[in-house]
Design a protein around this motif. Structure first.
Motif, short mmCIF file in Angstrom:
data_model
loop_
_atom_site.label_atom_id
_atom_site.label_comp_id
_atom_site.label_asym_id
_atom_site.label_seq_id
_atom_site.Cartn_x
_atom_site.Cartn_y
_atom_site.Cartn_z
N GLU A 55 0.87 -1.17 0.00
CA GLU A 55 0.00 0.00 0.00
C GLU A 55 0.91 1.23 0.00
OE1 GLU A 55 -3.86 0.00 2.43
OE2 GLU A 55 -2.52 -1.31 3.55
N GLY B 179 5.79 5.67 5.44
CA GLY B 179 6.49 4.76 6.35
C GLY B 179 6.63 3.33 5.86
N ARG C 111 9.22 0.39 7.12
CA ARG C 111 8.75 -0.87 7.71
C ARG C 111 9.41 -2.07 7.03
NH1 ARG C 111 4.27 0.62 10.77
NH2 ARG C 111 3.34 2.52 9.99
N LYS D 283 7.91 -14.36 5.01
CA LYS D 283 6.84 -14.49 6.00
C LYS D 283 6.78 -13.28 6.92
CE LYS D 283 6.77 -19.55 6.30
NZ LYS D 283 7.26 -20.66 7.14
N GLN D 284 7.95 -12.81 7.33
CA GLN D 284 7.96 -11.64 8.21
C GLN D 284 7.42 -10.41 7.48
OE1 GLN D 284 8.40 -11.70 11.37
NE2 GLN D 284 9.35 -13.69 11.68
N ASN E 27 5.32 -10.44 5.04
CA ASN E 27 3.89 -10.65 4.86
C ASN E 27 3.09 -10.25 6.08
OD1 ASN E 27 2.53 -11.48 2.54
ND2 ASN E 27 3.68 -13.40 2.51
N LYS E 28 3.74 -10.24 7.24
CA LYS E 28 3.05 -9.85 8.47
C LYS E 28 2.79 -8.36 8.52
CE LYS E 28 4.35 -11.67 12.46
NZ LYS E 28 5.13 -12.36 13.52
N LEU E 29 3.54 -7.59 7.72
CA LEU E 29 3.33 -6.14 7.75
C LEU E 29 1.96 -5.83 7.16
CD1 LEU E 29 6.85 -4.95 6.57
CD2 LEU E 29 5.95 -4.94 8.89
N VAL E 30 1.23 -5.00 7.89
CA VAL E 30 -0.16 -4.70 7.50
C VAL E 30 -0.21 -4.05 6.11
CG1 VAL E 30 -2.15 -3.26 8.13
CG2 VAL E 30 -0.96 -4.59 9.89
N ASN E 31 0.79 -3.25 5.76
CA ASN E 31 0.76 -2.55 4.48
C ASN E 31 1.32 -3.37 3.31
OD1 ASN E 31 1.68 0.37 6.32
ND2 ASN E 31 -0.36 -0.18 5.64
N VAL E 32 1.80 -4.56 3.59
CA VAL E 32 2.31 -5.42 2.51
C VAL E 32 1.17 -6.30 2.01
CG1 VAL E 32 3.83 -7.35 1.96
CG2 VAL E 32 4.70 -5.39 3.24
N ILE E 33 0.90 -6.19 0.71
CA ILE E 33 -0.26 -6.90 0.16
C ILE E 33 0.13 -8.26 -0.39
CG2 ILE E 33 -2.09 -6.80 -1.58
CD1 ILE E 33 -1.77 -3.67 -1.31
#
Lengths: 157, 570
Positions: free
Chosen positions: A11, A15, A19, A61-62, A64-70
């Motif tokens: 997204e 920031g 991240r 995997k880490q 992918n845990k970021l909310v802004n990573v789609i």
């Protein structure tokens, strides 16, 4: 260790680059190249991350845990169109001028600015081509050089 | 009709009310001041902590005890930096937390303004997600999003940083709409094919172990776990974060494995042919050196966080999903299968009898924490919420306290934050005023956040604190004794400074003291009787006692040190 290329759809929010890079560095991994820019979809950016990760699965995997990573796609190097851009400022004089221009033109570099004692070339291509061009120019005296991050797309659907 | 116009500050408080937040913990200050104005008129209860770290741990204690969101409010700069420890703590232990911090005015950001800190940057690695708001109209929606992210999937802390001018900006209250989070879609339902494969592996296993942790508690899956274990006769080990997920005292319960785990729990994993790992992360305090961990076992690893699977140990069967759904799926897939685990269960039962937890309390000798704990639990008639700090006392409580219900054991597991107990107990007691809340603390831990005793008395939160006072950083001393040739560098605190009775009294609490065996019953009964004020019991204990069993960091779980005698053979 072979290179791994991750194509990360994110997204376009403030920031997000911090991240992603902090997630990678926090786990102790290095980034060889990172580029980020807009996509054809509004509000979405794409990052191309080139690393030499043993633990690329864990990093994926880490991330992918970021909310802004789609979405994260690891690109197959054999099926990937990859390119990088370079701007190189080299010094010239009466003696070297012809040779510099000839080598640049044979390397498919475009001259974008020429002054009394310098020339700036632009080259787009694979990292290897860019390396080669840099080596060719080195004897003439590279004044300044910048390379953009590598970008890549999978060549199939 | 025109929409109701509110300030950003009012939107924050309205937003919290809208999310059914009933209690917040915090400390006011310049940048967050606008939010404290409407908070004064709100039905939301605000507990004024004496330090933001305390406020954060209170919110964590509230969340750990209830399984619901804990909320903490702090100001910019030092208020926010003081919150970093509880945020990191909540991230490690997957505690759902919402932190709201004030920030200097958006026009001043980047100018090194008074009390400015880059809160979003500082907290990035200590939160599941964070926000810096730039417009008051975002507030209701962002708060809803923040709660959703904090409480779903693998729970964790979310921080919302709001500049002071945004708190003063006027915007319409718009009820938050649907969430648009394209990058956040936790998988809760497991892939049925993987569950099927897991069940086939379980059917073939003769020595299975259910290795379960905090994930069971977050997912409220304890009843399902009980059914799975008892129906198919599978022994259970509960990690430090999973204590209470399966009842201690049950014949299938082997209790805690790992560095200071029960001999049988640790060894059962080493001897198992199958680990059914659910809601655990193969923490180094459980595995010791992973190359020697459960070498004979195949692994089924189920977790809601895909990044945990394969992080430390490869799993034959990886399952991404919520613990409750996974266990339900396993029970269904196993059907009426009878597992051939009878011998295994009896073998472990015998091992339990042969290698019990032990301590040696002499009649006239200095008090041992395990003995005091067991006496305390005998005197405690009701199910208490037990909160610990970090170190020797924490391990002893986990070992010797009988946990039978989830959410009754709160501690700082992953980050190991000393000073957690007292404020977390305040948070738990705020959520459950009618329950007995015991902070069982060490003296080193207590001294890190003891000012929150004032919070407990002034806010009328009558918790009970037992300080196991050995005059030392006990676990540090234990390691110095074992690994540093008894060179006790900077680990001594002294028994009598502070005078805990005077400290308690000066902070509005009752102070009591236990020096010897004969004091225990009398003092604890008195402690349990007093319910109008916090009570602090100074329990003087043996500084030389050590926690066993023990597997040194990086060692092999096949080599368990059972007592001081074993140390000589190291």
């Amino acid at each position: 260790m072979s290179e791994r290329i991750l194509s990360v759809l994110v997204e376009d929010k403030p920031g997000v680059l911090a991240r992603v890079s902090s997630t990678i560095s926090r786990r102790g991994f290095n980034i060889n190249s990172l580029s980020v820019g807009p996509t054809n979809i509004e509000g979405r950016s794409k990052m191309t991350i080139v690393t030499e990760l043993d633990a690329v699965e864990q990093v994926k995997k880490q991330l992918n845990k970021l909310v802004n990573v789609i979405k994260i796609v690891e690109l197959d190097p054999n099926m990937t169109i990859e390119t990088e851009v370079l701007l190189l400022k080299v010094s010239i004089n009466k003696d070297s001028q012809t040779s510099v221009i000839e080598k640049a033109s044979l390397s498919n570099a475009t001259s974008v600015d020429v002054g009394q004692d310098f020339a700036i070339f632009e080259l787009t291509g694979s990292s290897k081509e860019l390396d080669k061009f840099e080596a060719l120019m080195k004897p003439f005296g590279i004044i300044e050089m910048v390379r953009g991050g590598r970008i890549a797309l999978q060549s199939n659907l | 009709m025109t929409k109701e116009q509110l300030t950003g500050a009012e939107l924050v408080i309205r937003g919290l009310e809208y999310l059914n937040v009933s209690t917040v913990f915090g400390v006011p200050g310049g940048a967050i001041l606008p939010a404290y104005d409407p908070l004064y008129d709100s039905p939301i209860r605000h507990i004024l902590a004496r330090h933001e770290q305390g406020a954060g741990h209170m919110a964590e204690g509230y969340a750990q005890a209830t399984g619901e969101l804990g909320v903490v409010i702090a100001t910019s700069g030092p208020g926010a930096t003081n919150l970093i420890t509880p945020l990191a703590n909540a991230l490690m232990d997957s505690t759902p937390l919402l932190a709201i911090t004030g920030q200097v005015a958006s026009t001043a950001i980047g100018n090194d303004a008074f009390q400015e800190a880059y809160t979003v940057g500082l907290s990035m690695a200590a939160t599941k997600h964070n926000y810096l708001l730039t417009d008051a109209s975002e507030i209701p929606q962002v708060l809803k999003e923040a709660k959703f992210i904090a409480t779903t999937g693998r729970p964790g802390p979310v921080l919302v940083d709001i500049p002071k001018d945004i708190l003063n900006q006027v915007a319409a209250w718009v009820e938050p709409g649907d969430l648009d989070l394209p990058g956040y879609k936790p998988t809760t339902e497991p892939n049925p094919k993987m569950v099927q494969q897991a069940s086939s592996l379980i059917k073939k296993s003769k020595k299975p172990i259910l290795y379960v942790g905090g994930g069971i508690i977050h997912s409220k899956a304890n009843n399902e776990l009980f059914e799975l274990a008892t129906k198919f006769n599978i022994p259970v080990v509960t990690t430090l974060m999973g204590r209470g997920a399966f009842p201690d005292g049950h014949e299938l319960c082997l209790e805690m494995p790992g560095m200071h785990g029960n001999y049988t729990a640790t060894t059962s994993i080493q001897n198992a042919d199958l680990l059914i790992a659910i809601g655990v992360r193969f923490d180094d305090r459980v595995t010791a050196n992973p190359s020697f961990f459960a070498q004979n076992a195949k692994v089924i690893h189920a977790d809601i966080d895909p990044a945990e699977i394969g992080k430390v140990r490869d799993a034959e069967i990886p399952i991404v999903g919520d613990a409750k759904s996974v266990i339900k799926g396993l029970i269904e897939a196993l059907g009426d299968e009878k597992l051939d685990t009878g011998n295994w269960v009896s073998e472990l039962k015998e091992m339990k009898t042969e290698f019990p937890l032990s301590y040696n309390q002499e009649d006239k000798g200095p008090l041992k924490v395990p003995y005091v704990l067991e006496e305390l639990q005998k005197l405690t008639k009701e199910e208490a919420i037990v909160v610990a700090g970090v170190g020797q006392h924490q391990m002893w409580v986990s070992q010797h306290w009988n946990f039978t219900e989830p959410n009754t054991w709160l501690n700082s597991g992953g980050l190991g934050t000393m000073g957690y107990a007292l404020p977390a107990a305040i948070g738990a007691k705020t959520a459950y005023p009618d329950k007995l809340v015991l902070a069982l603390d060490g003296d080193g831990c207590f001294q890190m956040t003891c000012q929150e005793l004032i919070t407990a008395s002034t806010e009328n939160i009558p918790i009970k604190i037992v300080v196991f006072n050995n005059g030392n950083h006990g676990m540090v001393r234990q390691w110095q004794k074992i690994f540093y040739n008894s060179k006790f560098s900077a680990s001594e605190l002294t028994h009598d400074t502070p005078d805990y009775l005077k400290l308690a009294e000066s902070m509005g609490a009752v102070g009591l003291r236990i020096m010897e065996k004969s004091d225990i019953e009398k003092v604890f009964n008195k402690m349990l009787e007093i319910n109008d004020r916090p009570v602090l019991v100074d329990c003087v204990v043996d500084p030389d006692d050590m926690v066993f069993p023990m597997v040194p960091a990086g060692g092999s779980n096949d080599q368990i040190i059972m007592n001081e005698e074993d140390l000589k053979n190291l």
